[in-house]
Write an enzyme that holds these catalytic residues in place. Structure first.
Site, PDB file in Angstrom:
ATOM      1  N   GLY A  13       4.480  30.009 -19.961  1.00  0.00           N
ATOM      2  CA  GLY A  13       5.020  30.775 -18.837  1.00  0.00           C
ATOM      3  C   GLY A  13       4.843  32.261 -19.092  1.00  0.00           C
ATOM      4  O   GLY A  13       5.041  32.726 -20.211  1.00  0.00           O
ATOM      5  N   PHE A 117      26.098  46.517  -7.071  1.00  0.00           N
ATOM      6  CA  PHE A 117      25.663  45.143  -6.838  1.00  0.00           C
ATOM      7  C   PHE A 117      26.889  44.246  -6.897  1.00  0.00           C
ATOM      8  O   PHE A 117      27.909  44.609  -7.503  1.00  0.00           O
ATOM      9  CB  PHE A 117      24.654  44.721  -7.908  1.00  0.00           C
ATOM     10  CG  PHE A 117      23.314  44.334  -7.353  1.00  0.00           C
ATOM     11  CD1 PHE A 117      22.431  45.301  -6.923  1.00  0.00           C
ATOM     12  CD2 PHE A 117      22.933  43.006  -7.265  1.00  0.00           C
ATOM     13  CE1 PHE A 117      21.178  44.947  -6.420  1.00  0.00           C
ATOM     14  CE2 PHE A 117      21.693  42.644  -6.767  1.00  0.00           C
ATOM     15  CZ  PHE A 117      20.807  43.610  -6.344  1.00  0.00           C
ATOM     16  N   ASP A 218       9.076  22.689 -14.304  1.00  0.00           N
ATOM     17  CA  ASP A 218       8.148  22.030 -15.235  1.00  0.00           C
ATOM     18  C   ASP A 218       8.669  21.994 -16.671  1.00  0.00           C
ATOM     19  O   ASP A 218       8.650  20.942 -17.317  1.00  0.00           O
ATOM     20  CB  ASP A 218       6.789  22.741 -15.228  1.00  0.00           C
ATOM     21  CG  ASP A 218       6.148  22.794 -13.853  1.00  0.00           C
ATOM     22  OD1 ASP A 218       6.553  22.002 -12.983  1.00  0.00           O
ATOM     23  OD2 ASP A 218       5.255  23.614 -13.659  1.00  0.00           O
ATOM     24  N   GLN A 237      22.532  28.405  -7.925  1.00  0.00           N
ATOM     25  CA  GLN A 237      23.039  29.491  -7.079  1.00  0.00           C
ATOM     26  C   GLN A 237      22.378  29.524  -5.710  1.00  0.00           C
ATOM     27  O   GLN A 237      21.154  29.508  -5.594  1.00  0.00           O
ATOM     28  CB  GLN A 237      22.788  30.839  -7.758  1.00  0.00           C
ATOM     29  CG  GLN A 237      23.253  32.018  -6.909  1.00  0.00           C
ATOM     30  CD  GLN A 237      23.334  33.298  -7.716  1.00  0.00           C
ATOM     31  OE1 GLN A 237      22.339  33.970  -7.933  1.00  0.00           O
ATOM     32  NE2 GLN A 237      24.519  33.611  -8.196  1.00  0.00           N
ATOM     33  N   HIS A 239      21.937  32.006  -2.826  1.00  0.00           N
ATOM     34  CA  HIS A 239      22.072  33.437  -2.528  1.00  0.00           C
ATOM     35  C   HIS A 239      22.508  33.577  -1.078  1.00  0.00           C
ATOM     36  O   HIS A 239      21.949  32.921  -0.199  1.00  0.00           O
ATOM     37  CB  HIS A 239      20.722  34.121  -2.768  1.00  0.00           C
ATOM     38  CG  HIS A 239      20.792  35.615  -2.746  1.00  0.00           C
ATOM     39  ND1 HIS A 239      21.070  36.331  -1.609  1.00  0.00           N
ATOM     40  CD2 HIS A 239      20.622  36.526  -3.734  1.00  0.00           C
ATOM     41  CE1 HIS A 239      21.062  37.629  -1.901  1.00  0.00           C
ATOM     42  NE2 HIS A 239      20.802  37.767  -3.180  1.00  0.00           N
ATOM     43  N   LEU A 249      14.173  35.966   0.290  1.00  0.00           N
ATOM     44  CA  LEU A 249      15.313  36.725  -0.203  1.00  0.00           C
ATOM     45  C   LEU A 249      15.449  38.092   0.469  1.00  0.00           C
ATOM     46  O   LEU A 249      14.484  38.831   0.595  1.00  0.00           O
ATOM     47  CB  LEU A 249      15.141  36.925  -1.711  1.00  0.00           C
ATOM     48  CG  LEU A 249      16.259  37.687  -2.416  1.00  0.00           C
ATOM     49  CD1 LEU A 249      17.556  36.901  -2.357  1.00  0.00           C
ATOM     50  CD2 LEU A 249      15.865  37.980  -3.859  1.00  0.00           C
ATOM     51  N   THR A 251      17.576  41.221  -0.574  1.00  0.00           N
ATOM     52  CA  THR A 251      18.329  41.611  -1.765  1.00  0.00           C
ATOM     53  C   THR A 251      19.779  42.014  -1.467  1.00  0.00           C
ATOM     54  O   THR A 251      20.077  42.604  -0.431  1.00  0.00           O
ATOM     55  CB  THR A 251      17.642  42.768  -2.514  1.00  0.00           C
ATOM     56  OG1 THR A 251      18.489  43.179  -3.591  1.00  0.00           O
ATOM     57  CG2 THR A 251      17.421  43.974  -1.619  1.00  0.00           C
ATOM     58  N   GLU A 252      20.611  41.689  -2.446  1.00  0.00           N
ATOM     59  CA  GLU A 252      21.989  42.157  -2.450  1.00  0.00           C
ATOM     60  C   GLU A 252      22.043  43.685  -2.432  1.00  0.00           C
ATOM     61  O   GLU A 252      23.031  44.283  -2.053  1.00  0.00           O
ATOM     62  CB  GLU A 252      22.610  41.637  -3.753  1.00  0.00           C
ATOM     63  CG  GLU A 252      24.072  41.467  -3.779  1.00  0.00           C
ATOM     64  CD  GLU A 252      24.465  40.660  -5.022  1.00  0.00           C
ATOM     65  OE1 GLU A 252      23.786  39.662  -5.345  1.00  0.00           O
ATOM     66  OE2 GLU A 252      25.428  41.045  -5.669  1.00  0.00           O
ATOM     67  N   ARG A 283      28.071  36.144  -5.528  1.00  0.00           N
ATOM     68  CA  ARG A 283      27.244  35.411  -4.561  1.00  0.00           C
ATOM     69  C   ARG A 283      27.864  34.102  -4.107  1.00  0.00           C
ATOM     70  O   ARG A 283      27.766  33.731  -2.933  1.00  0.00           O
ATOM     71  CB  ARG A 283      25.866  35.161  -5.172  1.00  0.00           C
ATOM     72  CG  ARG A 283      25.082  36.435  -5.302  1.00  0.00           C
ATOM     73  CD  ARG A 283      23.773  36.232  -6.009  1.00  0.00           C
ATOM     74  NE  ARG A 283      23.028  37.489  -6.038  1.00  0.00           N
ATOM     75  CZ  ARG A 283      21.885  37.667  -6.691  1.00  0.00           C
ATOM     76  NH1 ARG A 283      21.358  36.665  -7.389  1.00  0.00           N
ATOM     77  NH2 ARG A 283      21.260  38.823  -6.671  1.00  0.00           N
ATOM     78  N   HIS A 370      18.512  29.757  -4.723  1.00  0.00           N
ATOM     79  CA  HIS A 370      17.964  30.960  -5.334  1.00  0.00           C
ATOM     80  C   HIS A 370      17.790  30.890  -6.844  1.00  0.00           C
ATOM     81  O   HIS A 370      16.778  31.336  -7.360  1.00  0.00           O
ATOM     82  CB  HIS A 370      18.882  32.133  -4.981  1.00  0.00           C
ATOM     83  CG  HIS A 370      18.407  33.459  -5.486  1.00  0.00           C
ATOM     84  ND1 HIS A 370      17.180  33.971  -5.129  1.00  0.00           N
ATOM     85  CD2 HIS A 370      18.980  34.380  -6.298  1.00  0.00           C
ATOM     86  CE1 HIS A 370      17.032  35.153  -5.717  1.00  0.00           C
ATOM     87  NE2 HIS A 370      18.088  35.421  -6.443  1.00  0.00           N
ATOM     88  N   GLU A 401      14.896  31.971 -16.835  1.00  0.00           N
ATOM     89  CA  GLU A 401      15.606  31.086 -15.913  1.00  0.00           C
ATOM     90  C   GLU A 401      15.591  29.628 -16.355  1.00  0.00           C
ATOM     91  O   GLU A 401      16.513  28.868 -16.040  1.00  0.00           O
ATOM     92  CB  GLU A 401      15.032  31.221 -14.499  1.00  0.00           C
ATOM     93  CG  GLU A 401      15.881  30.519 -13.448  1.00  0.00           C
ATOM     94  CD  GLU A 401      15.469  30.835 -12.025  1.00  0.00           C
ATOM     95  OE1 GLU A 401      14.712  31.800 -11.816  1.00  0.00           O
ATOM     96  OE2 GLU A 401      15.925  30.118 -11.118  1.00  0.00           O
ATOM     97  N   ARG A 412      25.788  33.178 -11.429  1.00  0.00           N
ATOM     98  CA  ARG A 412      25.171  34.374 -11.996  1.00  0.00           C
ATOM     99  C   ARG A 412      25.461  35.599 -11.145  1.00  0.00           C
ATOM    100  O   ARG A 412      25.413  35.521  -9.913  1.00  0.00           O
ATOM    101  CB  ARG A 412      23.655  34.178 -12.102  1.00  0.00           C
ATOM    102  CG  ARG A 412      22.919  35.417 -12.562  1.00  0.00           C
ATOM    103  CD  ARG A 412      21.449  35.165 -12.804  1.00  0.00           C
ATOM    104  NE  ARG A 412      20.667  34.962 -11.593  1.00  0.00           N
ATOM    105  CZ  ARG A 412      20.304  35.927 -10.746  1.00  0.00           C
ATOM    106  NH1 ARG A 412      20.675  37.177 -10.949  1.00  0.00           N
ATOM    107  NH2 ARG A 412      19.558  35.627  -9.692  1.00  0.00           N
ATOM    108  N   LEU A 418      17.303  39.486 -14.427  1.00  0.00           N
ATOM    109  CA  LEU A 418      16.262  40.323 -15.035  1.00  0.00           C
ATOM    110  C   LEU A 418      16.693  40.764 -16.429  1.00  0.00           C
ATOM    111  O   LEU A 418      15.892  40.815 -17.356  1.00  0.00           O
ATOM    112  CB  LEU A 418      15.970  41.531 -14.136  1.00  0.00           C
ATOM    113  CG  LEU A 418      15.264  41.199 -12.818  1.00  0.00           C
ATOM    114  CD1 LEU A 418      15.095  42.448 -11.954  1.00  0.00           C
ATOM    115  CD2 LEU A 418      13.901  40.566 -13.066  1.00  0.00           C
TER     116      LEU A 418
END
Lengths: 597, 235
Positions: A13, A117, A218, A237, A239, A249, A251-252, A283, A370, A401, A412, A418
């Protein structure tokens, strides 16, 4: 002739966590990063609003507040040692990104700009605090680009567009992975001392989602198939603000900049649910509030959506009512040009997909699947643990994640994903390289590719009487409708039956493309198999947890139950059945209490 | 509504040469072209191959020619392109299969312009961020939006003529670093983009700017690079 590659560390990944792991592992060990996409296509790039750290660039803030907010946001299911570790590392992590060249927005003094946020507060006043460091509404994009660029600078080895299919275990230790090169269809064995999974989440099991097509679980499924457990899979979650029907999405950060939620009666409803922070509650709280509004008939035009309003006149009006001020104490205001400058992608999405201009019109939104809170169990060093005693699996790591440290617990906070991937990607990379220095390669099994090959062969031999797209569509619908924001026992039992039925039907899928070059039909079928396995676990674990906590809301068990359920779920797949065990939550400083925003 | 979707098909394992396949589909005006391709793959022909991931215009996987113009299939809606839709792979890169092209020459060009932040001077004594004013940050804002989808580069006649031209996407990345006040390798990069494979091959056809799904004013950015090579100044 089989292709065998040998590396000390293999990272699976190439999103934020994988790149950070690759960057750090490559400093101490021969490292390869394998990704089914080109790294810059990874889903980290879709993250918008910010990355949190108590930099305090506008106002007082401290890591302790960030820690407490995250514990509270997790509804006390997060492990407090790991949360404290992450929040303490946050400041250096964000500064390191800046030092790598990440173009954060700036304060007038030239420092990294920050915005409020959901759930991030001044712990003394309870009011929102500016903690999310941002680059417009493409913070994830900038993190992904910057980390990829730094990997190029440091000559990290990449295998782009290789899908990892199997994880090799020899003598109870990691021995490598097997992948298919998408452009040729050839299998490759990556012989490694340490393997780091950074494969992202599984939001594509739900009908309405903000997640990329690539988000098919995966990594989690590969390890599940190899006998490892997954943790807290019931926690997913939703969102609050996805574009109506599409799930894209919003964004918040829109609410961070002063946007508010409005129901079908034209009423701002969040003060009824979260009197202190209102539209900046966490959220899970807001997604439930939106659903409650809709169910009580206050959706827009009787439909299942509400509005998000960031028109400057609305922002100014409600900011004045809330007494919101600028850092210098003057009343908070905003202009249409400023909205456009701060949220350019959001404006663009709404114009393209909705034909709505958020500067002059309200955005129709609904909650969207989300973020995967659960996943591959790890400790705070990214080491995968394989049982309720936190026994480390030698040579196996996970971050981002796909991992469950657990820093997000039952819910979360925005911007913490991030942060999670940067902090734990880094530590997984460091740990894996250290480990690789200390051990020798395990001997590869005689036919390392056998497991991968047999997975593909099944799709060539199906009867062909079932269509994979139908199965996928039905799975997404049942998971979204019946294992979504609101859950009840009887409905989930029927959902589990449905998933089992789909898994049976899936055996009859036959891939029509017999070619080797970019056989995306084969790849998609394989991904669907992963999603079905993960979906089963999500549903079974959700049925099993007879309480409501964070993102897991049981209508038949509406209260949080700390006596019986202040514990993590571990779930294995054994002999075709889901086996469940538990492990305790790490509580250090903060005893669970009622969660009010 | 009913739409006809004509799709470029080529599978080197089976086909001697490319062909077009036409599908008649029921669609909504708000459907993405990507939704139509997914439908074809699910219910008409599973062998149809294309790249996609985020499905909302931020990952850059599904750039392709739609009715002759480079677009992201996930950002082009039926209402934007009409009910007769032709979908073809990007030009100037070798077709690997159907709508999938070989991206390696594109990324190779990107890698040539030192696409990473370079500043080897000591960090600020307080260990904090390098300072940059909002104005300095705004100087290269547009160039940071690039998602490397290749829509620009593969719309460029100079790139069609020769893929050793770096192409607009690589030059935008050069612009992103050259005009970043914190970066210290501007002169090195200026030297690279001034090579014969660089700025001189841009003849301001403007195709790149029109093709960019992120609305980056690419021709302007390249113009600024050209100006900087002429004047030796970055402001």
């Amino acid at each position: 002739m089989a292709s065998i590659h040998q590396f000390d560390v293999v990272v699976v990944g190439a999103g934020g966590a994988g790149l950070m792991a690759g960057l750090y592992a490559s400093r101490g060990a021969k490292t390869a990063v394998i990704s089914k996409l080109y790294p810059t296509r990874s889903h980290t790039g879709a993250a918008q609003g910010g990355i949190s750290a108590a930099l305090g660039n506008y106002e007082e803030d401290k890591p302790e507040w960030h820690t407490y907010d995250t514990v509270k946001g997790s509804d006390y299911l997060g492990d407090q040692d790991a949360i404290e570790f992450m929040c303490n590392e946050a400041i250096d992590a964000v500064l390191e990104l800046e030092h790598m060249g990440l173009p954060f927005d700036r304060t007038p003094e030239g420092r990294i700009s920050q915005r409020p946020f959901g759930g991030h507060t001044n712990n003394v006043t309870g009011k929102p605090v500016r903690r999310a460091a941002h680059a417009a509404d493409r913070t994830g994009h900038m993190i992904l680009q910057t980390l990829y660029q730094q990997c190029l600078k440091n000559k990290v080895t990449f295998y782009d567009e290789y899908q990892v299919l199997d994880f090799l275990i020899v003598n109870g230790k990691a021995a490598g992975v097997v992948a298919v090169e998408l452009s040729t269809g050839e299998l490759h064995t990556f012989h490694a001392k340490a393997v780091i999974f950074a494969t992202g989440g599984h939001g594509r099991i739900f009908e309405v989602t903000s997640n990329a097509y690539a988000y098919t679980g995966d990594g989690a499924a590969i390890l599940l198939h190899r006998g490892l457990p997954l943790e807290d899979m019931e926690f997913f979650q939703f969102h609050p603000t996805g574009i109506y029907k599409l799930g894209i999405l919003i964004t918040e950060g829109v609410r961070g900049e002063g946007g508010i939620l409005i129901n079908g009666l034209g009423e701002r409803f969040m003060p009824r649910y979260a009197p202190t922070v209102k539209d900046l509650a966490s959220r899970d709280v807001i997604s439930r509030a939106i659903y409650t509004e809709i169910r009580e008939g206050r959706g827009v035009n009787g439909r299942n959506y509400v509005y998000l309003d960031v028109r400057p006149e609305s922002v100014i009006k409600y900011a004045a009512l809330d007494g919101r001020t600028n850092p210098d104490g003057t009343p908070y205001t905003i202009t249409g040009e400023q909205v456009l400058a701060k949220l350019p992608d959001i404006i663009d999405f709404c114009r393209v997909y909705l034909g709505v201009d958020p500067i002059t019109q309200m955005m129709p939104i609904q909650p969207t699947a989300h973020y995967t809170m659960g996943g591959i169990p790890t400790n705070k060093f990214g080491e995968v643990v394989s049982d309720s005693k936190n026994t480390v699996f030698p040579g196996l790591y996970a971050a981002g994640e796909c991992a469950c440290v657990s820093v997000h617990g039952a819910n979360r906070l925005g911007t913490n994903s991030l942060l999670d991937l940067v902090v734990f990607g880094k530590h997984a990379g460091i740990k894996a390289a250290e480990y690789a220095k200390q051990v020798d390669f395990e001997k590869l099994p005689l036919d390392a590719e056998a497991g991968a090959r047999s997975q593909f062969e099944a799709f060539r031999n199906g009867s062909g009487k079932e269509n994979a797209f139908d199965i996928s569509t039905e799975m997404k619908k049942v998971m979204f409708d019946e294992v979504g924001i609101y859950r009840t026992g009887a409905i989930m039992e029927s959902a589990i039956d449905k998933v089992h039925e789909l898994k049976e039907r899936f055996k009859h899928v036959r891939v029509t493309d017999t070619g080797k070059i970019f056989n995306t039909e084969l790849l998609n079928a394989w991904e669907l198999g992963n999603m079905l396995d993960v979906a089963e676990l999500v549903a079974v674990c959700a049925l099993n947890r007879t309480e409501s906590r964070g993102g897991h809301t049981r209508e038949d068990y509406p209260e949080r139950d700390d006596v019986n359920w202040l514990k993590h779920t571990l779930a294995w797949k054994q002999d075709g059945k889901v086996k469940i065990d538990y492990k305790p939550v790490v509580i250090t400083k903060y005893q669970p209490k009622a969660r009010v925003y | 509504m009913q739409v006809t979707l004509k799709v470029f098909r080529y599978n080197p394992e089976v086909d001697g040469k490319f062909r077009y396949e036409t599908y008649t589909l029921e669609a909504e005006e708000t459907d993405r072209i990507l939704d139509l391709l997914e439908h074809v793959k699910g219910y008409h022909d599973g062998t149809l191959s294309f790249r996609r991931s985020c499905a909302h215009g931020v990952c850059g996987s599904d750039a392709m020619r739609i009715n002759g113009r480079n677009m992201l299939a996930c950002k082009a809606l039926v209402r934007d392109v009409g009910d007769k839709i032709t979908v073809e792979p990007l030009l100037g890169l070798k077709v690997t299969k159907d709508l999938i092209v070989d991206m390696e020459p594109f990324f190779d060009n990107y890698k040539k312009i030192l696409p990473f932040f370079i500043n080897d001077s000591p960090l600020p004594a307080d260990g904090k961020e390098r300072l940059q004013s909002p104005e300095q940050r705004a100087r290269f804002d547009d160039s940071t939006k690039c998602i490397l989808c290749a829509a620009c580069t593969t719309s460029c006649p100079s790139f069609w003529a020769s893929d050793d031209y770096f192409g607009p996407a690589a030059l935008v990345t050069a612009h992103r670093f050259i005009f970043d006040s914190r970066d210290q390798a501007a002169s090195e990069r200026m030297h690279i983009v001034a090579e014969t494979s660089g700025l001189a091959r841009c003849h301001t056809a403007y195709n790149c700017t029109l093709a960019c799904p992120r609305e980056i004013p690419i021709t302007k950015a390249i113009g600024e690079l050209k100006m900087a090579t002429l004047t030796g100044k970055l402001d």
